[in-house]
Every structure is written in C-alpha cells, then in structure tokens.
Design a protein around this motif. Structure first.
Motif, short mmCIF file in Angstrom:
data_model
loop_
_atom_site.label_atom_id
_atom_site.label_comp_id
_atom_site.label_asym_id
_atom_site.label_seq_id
_atom_site.Cartn_x
_atom_site.Cartn_y
_atom_site.Cartn_z
N CYS A 21 54.09 64.64 13.77
CA CYS A 21 55.45 65.03 14.15
C CYS A 21 56.10 65.74 12.97
CB CYS A 21 56.26 63.82 14.62
SG CYS A 21 56.90 62.78 13.29
N ARG A 31 58.44 64.75 11.02
CA ARG A 31 58.56 63.88 9.85
C ARG A 31 57.23 63.71 9.13
NH1 ARG A 31 63.21 60.67 9.00
NH2 ARG A 31 64.61 60.74 10.79
N CYS A 32 56.09 63.81 9.86
CA CYS A 32 54.79 63.73 9.20
C CYS A 32 54.64 64.90 8.23
CB CYS A 32 53.65 63.79 10.20
SG CYS A 32 53.51 62.38 11.30
N CYS A 88 54.39 57.49 8.57
CA CYS A 88 55.54 58.20 9.14
C CYS A 88 56.59 57.21 9.65
CB CYS A 88 55.07 59.10 10.28
SG CYS A 88 56.44 59.94 11.11
N VAL A 93 58.67 57.47 11.99
CA VAL A 93 58.94 57.38 13.43
C VAL A 93 57.67 57.34 14.29
CG1 VAL A 93 59.25 59.87 13.81
CG2 VAL A 93 60.44 58.26 15.29
N CYS A 94 56.55 57.97 13.88
CA CYS A 94 55.40 58.06 14.80
C CYS A 94 54.20 57.24 14.35
CB CYS A 94 55.01 59.51 15.06
SG CYS A 94 54.00 60.27 13.79
ZN LIG Z 1 55.30 61.44 12.34
#
Ligand SMILES: [Zn+2]
Length: 498
Positions: free
Chosen positions: A286, A288-289, A360, A362-363
């Motif tokens: 994602c 954020r990654c 990450c 979030v994911c």
């Molecule tokens: Zn992520």
C-alpha cells in the motif's frame, strides 16, 4: 564501480538541478556519500536528524528497492543504476515474500452476478463499439465496466483525465470527490473544467462535463472535505478508488480507508515533467508500505508551487484510467507490486518492483491503524504545530509593506528558485534558493530582523527551520501566505507584476 544515479525532479533542488550523476561507488552507502560530498545540501534533504535515510525517499538499484536487498549496504556492480524516487513520484518485494497477485481473485473487481445483471441497449452497442471489438474487453468486460462504481478523489488535472476516460468508457457510477473550486490557473492543466466554470465547485463542474460526454453514466458528488471521520463511509460504496489528490493528508487518508475496506486503489502523482503510477490492492503493498511517512513540510513543493507541464496529466491520467479499466474488466496485467515513473521531458521511463512492508501501520498482519478515525492526518503530515518546537514567527503582508515604506532596517531573503523570481520579481531582496541557505547563512545579519519570502509561505517556514538547525540565532520571520498573498499589498502599483 561506475554507476549512474538518477535524481527525481523534486529532489533536484539539492543537486543543483542535475538529473543524472555518474559516479564510482561499491555500495549504495558509498554512492550516497559521494553524492552528499558533491552536493552538501543533499544531506539535509535525504537524511533525518539521526542520520537515517528519510522515509519519503525510496532507493532502487535498477528495479529493486534496496529494502528488499541489503538496504544501504547493498553492493553495486559496474553499470548499475541507482534511482532516488521520493513520495510524489515511488516503490519495491522482499526476498522470500509471496509475490502479490497481479489482479484481484476472480480477475475482475466486479462479480459475475453483477456483470450478468447489466443489459446493453442498441445505442450503447454502437457507443461502446471500440471496446466491444477488443477481445480483451468484449461484451463481458464492457458489462463489468458498466456495472463498476469508481470513486475519483481529486478532480484536478489527473482526476479530470481519469473521469473523462471512465465516463466515455461507460463506467456505471463515478464518484466525484473534491471540495475545491475551479480557479483560472487550473485551466491550463485541468481540461475537464472550462473557462465558464471559474469559481464553480470542481465536483459539480466535472459532473456537468461527464453528463454531456455520456448520459448513461451517473455521477455522485462528494463535495465535503475528506477527513478521518468521513473517508471510510465514502469509499466503502465503491468497487475501486482513484487517488488523484495533490496532498499528503489526502493520500494517507484514501490509502488507509481503501486498505481497511479491501478496495483496490489506482494511484498517480505528478511533479513538473515527472509522473508516477501504481496500483495498491489487497495482497500487494500500500502507499504506507512505500512511504511510511510524508516528507517534512516544504521539502516537496506542491504542483501549484512547482508547476506541471500541461500534457503530462494526459499521459499519467491515461495510464491510471487504463489500470481502472483492467481492474474492472478483469483483463490485462495490473500494476500491483510494480510502479512506473516517467520523466516526460527527458523521455525516460523506469519500472520498479514495489515491496510490501511487513511492519506497515495499516496493511501488515498486526496493523496499528484499525480505523481512519483514530488518526490525526494533519498532525501526521506535519501540518500542526509541534508544541515542543519553538513556533515560527510570521509577518503579515501589510506589516512588511509598512516596514519597507518606512525604511525600517530589515533583511528580506527570497528563497525561491531563479526561474520563479523571473516571473514575479521582488526588488531589494537577497536571493538565496532554499537549498543554499545553510551554507550561505553568513550573508544574514543576526542583529537585523530577517523576513523569508517564497511563493506560498511554506518554503519560507522550512527556510527558518533549516537555519535554526544550522545554528543561526538571529530574529527570523516568514511572510504569511507568501508572495501570492502579498503581491497586491506590497506592490499595489505594479500592474500584472510580471
Ligand atoms: Zn502497507
């Protein structure tokens, strides 16, 4: 080892605008050392206070993210290419990690039931004949496109191109999210809007354009500002989301909501002549990654401040629309786990692998974000003042005009780049582009009030932070709103002021 380092456009202010640098280095660390020796300003741009590479910069050796190799200890061979790609333009796959799916399970984000429920009228067969003739799309793909519900976040240059292509393609429902109004400078790049739309909300101007283009498409307007409190409710009604926003707060917001609801996101960004496109989807990395944290405020200027070449949105937006059509029709190789950057001016294209970050926020398997409502996105993006940091003093344009008129002792530093100064001149100032400030601080007088000016009033704040970090202790002020806000007040008789 002789290698070539490619510097993305938004980082070139640290390398005297040089886009490609040939140097000799045995590892990424050595290459960065050579680079920062040659361009000392780059130290502050590339590394944080603790000496770690800043999170908004991804480094690739050829097409591999160094995080999937050995980080900055990664060895280099003769002829290797090192790509420095910051957020706005970014991407990479950990060794041993499962390769992400190239498209969502089942091929299309639209189920067979929804596809079968679509009926095509005779007129539509004629209208959509180009796609019907492509065996990769054909009748089933076209029905899936027609069943599709796509949210477009941001109706500027990229969002406008995507919206027009998707409407003409026959996407059933298009969500139009933007709380801004059309302004004159938008028209050179944002061709979904017309001169008569000036001062109208972008979302409704876009809806009217789409209605004319294809009356079969229904548009849903989202004209409220997207926040942590409303974003999830907005995105969950859609099959996929196009992130065509122009600021980091919106990017993290849209990303988090899409990850939390398992919705694929087609992502695009531009800077001057450069574009970046990728797709985030369940199973793949994602946003954020790729970029766990945004750049410090002011390091990456917005498109409005940096400019964008007007044909670029057509290319980048066209690629984004293509990814949407592949995800809807369930055909083709989707850009999941890969990203492309394009420098249209030097006509260089580069594809990189993007990597999922096992940590990450979030994911990952153990995410720290479970709802967008928990996050203060403005604070995360550095837009709120840090109570521990000494606040930056600002000066109102009226006050600066008065001090200039009364010839009070004051030093004004123009931190814009030379080509910006050529558009709007500010006589009587000392010109020091922001990248040169730290090393030229001896040109300032610590006993005199010093006012920093830039176009919008953001880089001038960064300038003050930079000088504080460099140890400068004189009184410093940022011109509030920059020259955009001050032009008519400080130079009321200058006409167009060009
Ligand atoms: Zn992520």
């Amino acid at each position: 080892m002789e290698i070539m380092v490619y510097i993305a456009a938004s980082l070139r202010s640290f390398t005297d605008r040089v886009p490609r640098i040939e140097l000799s280095a045995k590892s990424v660390r050595e290459a960065l050392d050579v680079l920062t020796d040659r361009y000392p300003e780059a130290v502050k741009g590339f590394f944080d206070e603790t000496g770690d590479l800043r999170h908004f910069i991804s480094i690739y050796v050829n097409d591999r993210d160094i995080r999937s190799l050995k980080g900055i200890a990664t060895k280099l061979s003769d002829g290797d290419e090192l790509w420095l790609i910051p957020a706005i333009a970014g991407g990479a796959q950990k060794e041993g990690e499962e390769a992400p799916a190239k498209k969502p399970a089942g091929g299309s984000v639209i189920s067979a039931e929804r596809m079968k429920a679509v009926t095509i009228e005779e007129k539509q067969i004629e209208r959509y004949s180009n796609h019907l003739q492509l065996k990769e799309i054909s009748i089933k793909g076209q029905k899936r496109i027609m069943a599709g519900k796509v949210l477009i976040a941001g109706l500027g240059a990229l969002g406008g191109v995507v919206a027009e292509r998707l409407a003409a393609a026959g996407v059933g429902t298009i969500g139009l999210a933007d709380f801004d109004e059309v302004k004159l400078p938008n028209l050179q790049t944002q061709t979904i809007h017309s001169t008569r739309d000036i001062d109208r909300p972008k979302a409704s101007a876009a809806r009217d354009r789409l209605k004319k283009l294809n009356p079969y498409v229904s548009s849903v307007l989202h004209q409220e500002k997207l926040t942590g409190d409303n974003i999830e409710e907005v995105v969950e009604a859609y099959d996929l989301v196009v992130d065509a926003t122009d600021n980091f707060v919106s990017r993290y917001l849209v990303n988090d909501a899409c990850v939390l609801h398992g919705i694929p996101e087609v992502f695009g960004a531009m800077y001057q002549f450069e574009g970046f496109v990728t797709v985030f989807a369940p199973g793949g990395p994602c946003y954020r990654c790729l970029y766990p944290a945004p750049p410090p405020v002011g390091i990456v200027p917005t498109c409005a401040a940096a400019g964008v070449m007007n044909a670029l949105p057509a290319i980048i937006g066209g690629l984004m629309a293509t990814e949407v059509l592949k995800l809807l029709s369930g055909s083709g190789e989707v850009l999941i786990g890969r990203a492309i950057t394009l420098d249209a001016w030097n006509l260089q294209y580069h594809a990189v692998q993007t990597v999922k970050d096992s940590g990450c926020a979030v994911c990952s398997v153990h995410p720290v974000i479970s709802t967008a409502m928990d996050i203060d996105y403005e604070d995360f993006c550095g837009l709120k003042e840090n109570p521990e940091e000494e606040p930056i003093a600002t000066i109102e344009p009226e006050e600066l005009a008065r001090r200039i008129a009364e010839e009070e002792p004051i030093t004004i530093i123009d931190v814009r780049e030379p080509h910006e100064r050529a558009i709007r001149k500010f006589p009587g100032t000392i010109a020091i582009p922001i990248g040169q400030l730290a090393r030229r601080q001896n040109e300032l007088d610590p006993d005199t009030d010093t006012v920093f000016v830039c176009r919008e009033g953001k880089r001038s704040i960064l300038a003050i932070r930079t000088l504080r970090e460099a140890g400068y202790e004189g009184p410093m002020f940022s011109l509030k709103g920059g020259l955009e806000a001050a032009a008519q007040i400080i130079f009321p008789n200058e006409g167009a002021w060009l």
